[in-house]
Write an enzyme that holds these catalytic residues in place. Structure first.
Site, PDB file in Angstrom:
ATOM      1  N   LYS A 151       0.720  -1.227   0.116  1.00 47.35           N
ATOM      2  CA  LYS A 151      -0.131   0.072   0.071  1.00 47.35           C
ATOM      3  C   LYS A 151       0.801   1.292  -0.081  1.00 47.35           C
ATOM      4  CE  LYS A 151      -4.277  -1.750   1.861  1.00 47.35           C
ATOM      5  NZ  LYS A 151      -4.037  -3.134   2.184  1.00 47.35           N
TER       6      LYS A 151
HETATM    7  C1  PLP Z   1      -4.871  -4.199   1.514  1.00 43.78           C
HETATM    8  C2  PLP Z   1      -4.116  -5.639   1.544  1.00 43.78           C
HETATM    9  C3  PLP Z   1      -4.327  -6.731   0.541  1.00 43.78           C
HETATM   10  C4  PLP Z   1      -5.583  -6.688  -0.245  1.00 43.78           C
HETATM   11  O1  PLP Z   1      -5.481  -5.525  -1.102  1.00 43.78           O
HETATM   12  P1  PLP Z   1      -6.786  -5.068  -2.125  1.00 43.78           P
HETATM   13  O2  PLP Z   1      -6.135  -4.318  -3.113  1.00 43.78           O
HETATM   14  O3  PLP Z   1      -7.699  -4.640  -1.195  1.00 43.78           O
HETATM   15  O4  PLP Z   1      -7.407  -6.255  -2.805  1.00 43.78           O
HETATM   16  C5  PLP Z   1      -3.823  -7.938   0.774  1.00 43.78           C
HETATM   17  N1  PLP Z   1      -2.552  -7.917   1.395  1.00 43.78           N
HETATM   18  C6  PLP Z   1      -2.239  -6.888   2.226  1.00 43.78           C
HETATM   19  C7  PLP Z   1      -1.223  -7.144   3.346  1.00 43.78           C
HETATM   20  C8  PLP Z   1      -2.864  -5.900   2.360  1.00 43.78           C
HETATM   21  O5  PLP Z   1      -2.469  -4.776   3.143  1.00 43.78           O
END
Ligand code: PLP
Length: 432
Positions: free
Chosen positions: A107
């Site tokens: 993210k």
């Molecule tokens: C947010 C997140 C996900 C999921 O990602 P999406 O874009 O919401 O499908 C998967 N793994 C981790 C570690 C995350 O922080």
């Protein structure tokens, strides 16, 4: 590039307005008016290009004239200034490690890009923007880090008291300055509910310009294409890869599928899910039935109504057979997640976090049925963010990366509130 609302009841906007609004006024998600296409030559020469140059070429058509080239170049450089290696785990499975950024989850890419774009758009306006976001874990840290010290932006993060991991809590609560952590005595659903109420409160939104920083924002969604191209640059397989993405809100995999539609080669996509199986059900019934989310070890994927899935349907032009041909989905239990962490460590000395474990197992099962294919999964978070499960299964303590060791010593600062909208509103009201 202009963006329309998928609900088709709101005006068309440019990249700047789509970023500032987050969601369209008709509550729809913004979607680009057309999908740009990279030339075959550009794809064939990825190996000779730097990550910065690739990222710039990928995002440029989506930003259009909203940001001057030299500024966009700088934003892109700051977004991708950490390693994203494609690491072989078995003969046929590699791991695209996206956890080497400042908050140790993928993210960081979207949050860093979005925060810098918003900072640029607000640079000489008197307008102050308040970014309001609820987090169950990784979003809060990435957003706090990305927006830290960005002028014109205040960030308010709501998180459920006692329900995020210690590392995640430190990432939210130790920065200070323009980052405010509200520790809500309730659940993640309470936090999300309060945030939704705030966006609907006209008295409040007349006083403060509120925007959201979750993955529906185009400035968080679109830069997630970058690392699929970085992976392609490192890909050594004879045929294009099967790409497996641990999925919750489906923003990440949707960015990968967008990259595919712009010309990035891929054989197949797998949405690797935990027991929150809304998309698996859709792929067999063609119906989306939202459910209450169930808590699992891969908590960032505990989503009962994945917001970005409508964008995937849009990308396939609402053609279900095409969508189903290119995308499949899995449902992995917590027990299978733990067993996978153990097995992969014992057989390959590779330490998975629970989200990556869901990805690895989903890909392994697909390749058992498709023996001539190879692929990679996205390792979306560093195992140190989930030490309990990982240390229990590997019998090994996970070394703490340097970026974290100072964080763990920093002092937590949060404002504790009841799970009531009134208390949160009062906090937002007095922020000035
Ligand atoms: C947010 C997140 C996900 C999921 O990602 P999406 O874009 O919401 O499908 C998967 N793994 C981790 C570690 C995350 O922080």
């Amino acid at each position: 590039m202009n963006y329309f609302s998928i609900n088709k009841q709101a005006p068309i906007v440019d990249f700047k307005q789509a970023t500032i609004n987050g969601q369209a006024p008709d509550k729809g998600l913004y979607f680009p008016e057309y999908i740009p296409r990279h030339s075959e030559e550009w794809i064939a020469t990825l190996k000779d290009k730097s990550n910065e140059d690739i990222a710039f070429d990928v995002i440029k058509p989506f930003v259009g004239g909203a940001i001057p080239q030299n500024v966009l170049q700088e934003i892109v450089e700051q977004t991708v200034n950490f390693d994203m290696p494609l690491v072989p785990v078995t003969d046929s499975i590699s791991s695209l490690e996206l956890f080497h950024g400042p908050t140790l989850a993928f993210k960081d890419v979207g949050a860093r890009f979005m925060s810098r774009c918003l900072g640029y758009f607000l640079r000489d306006s008197k307008q102050q923007v308040t970014v309001l976001v609820a987090t169950s874990g990784d979003t809060g840290g990435a957003v706090a880090n990305g927006f830290y010290d960005v002028e014109g932006v205040q960030v308010v993060i709501l998180y459920p008291s006692g329900k995020v991991s210690p590392v995640q809590e430190k990432q939210l609560t130790t920065l200070g300055k323009n980052i405010h952590a509200l520790e809500v005595k309730g659940t993640f659903d309470d936090c999300q509910h309060i945030v939704k109420q705030a966006f609907l409160d006209q008295e409040l939104t007349q006083k403060h310009f509120l925007t959201s920083a979750n993955s529906i924002n185009v400035a968080r969604w679109l830069p997630q294409q970058f690392y699929y191209f970085f992976a392609h640059k490192q890909w050594k397989g004879e045929h294009p890869p099967v790409i497996c993405v641990p999925s919750g809100n489906f923003g990440n995999i949707c960015a990968g599928i967008l990259a595919y539609h712009t010309g990035m080669p891929a054989t197949h996509f797998i949405a690797a899910c935990n027991v929150n199986d809304i998309v698996s059900t859709y792929l067999s019934t063609e119906k989306i039935v939202p459910k209450q989310a169930v808590a699992t070890l891969s908590n960032a994927m505990d989503v009962g109504n994945p917001s970005n899935f409508v964008r995937i349907i849009e990308l396939f032009g609402h053609q279900f057979p095409q969508l189903k041909g290119m995308l499949s989905s899995t449902t992995i239990t917590d027990k299978e997640t733990l067993d996978t962490i153990k097995q992969v460590y014992e057989s390959h000395q590779y330490i998975l976090d629970p989200h990556g474990a869901v990805g690895f197992l989903s890909l392994e099962r697909h390749l058992q049925k498709n023996k001539n294919q190879k692929g990679y999964f996205l390792e979306t978070a560093h195992p140190v963010k989930f030490p309990t499960a990982v240390e229990q299964m590997t019998g090994r303590e996970v070394a703490i990366p340097q970026a974290l060791s100072y964080l763990l010593k920093a002092e937590k600062k949060s404002v504790v509130v009841e799970a009531s909208y009134d208390e949160v509103k009062e906090f937002l009201w007095q922020m000035g």
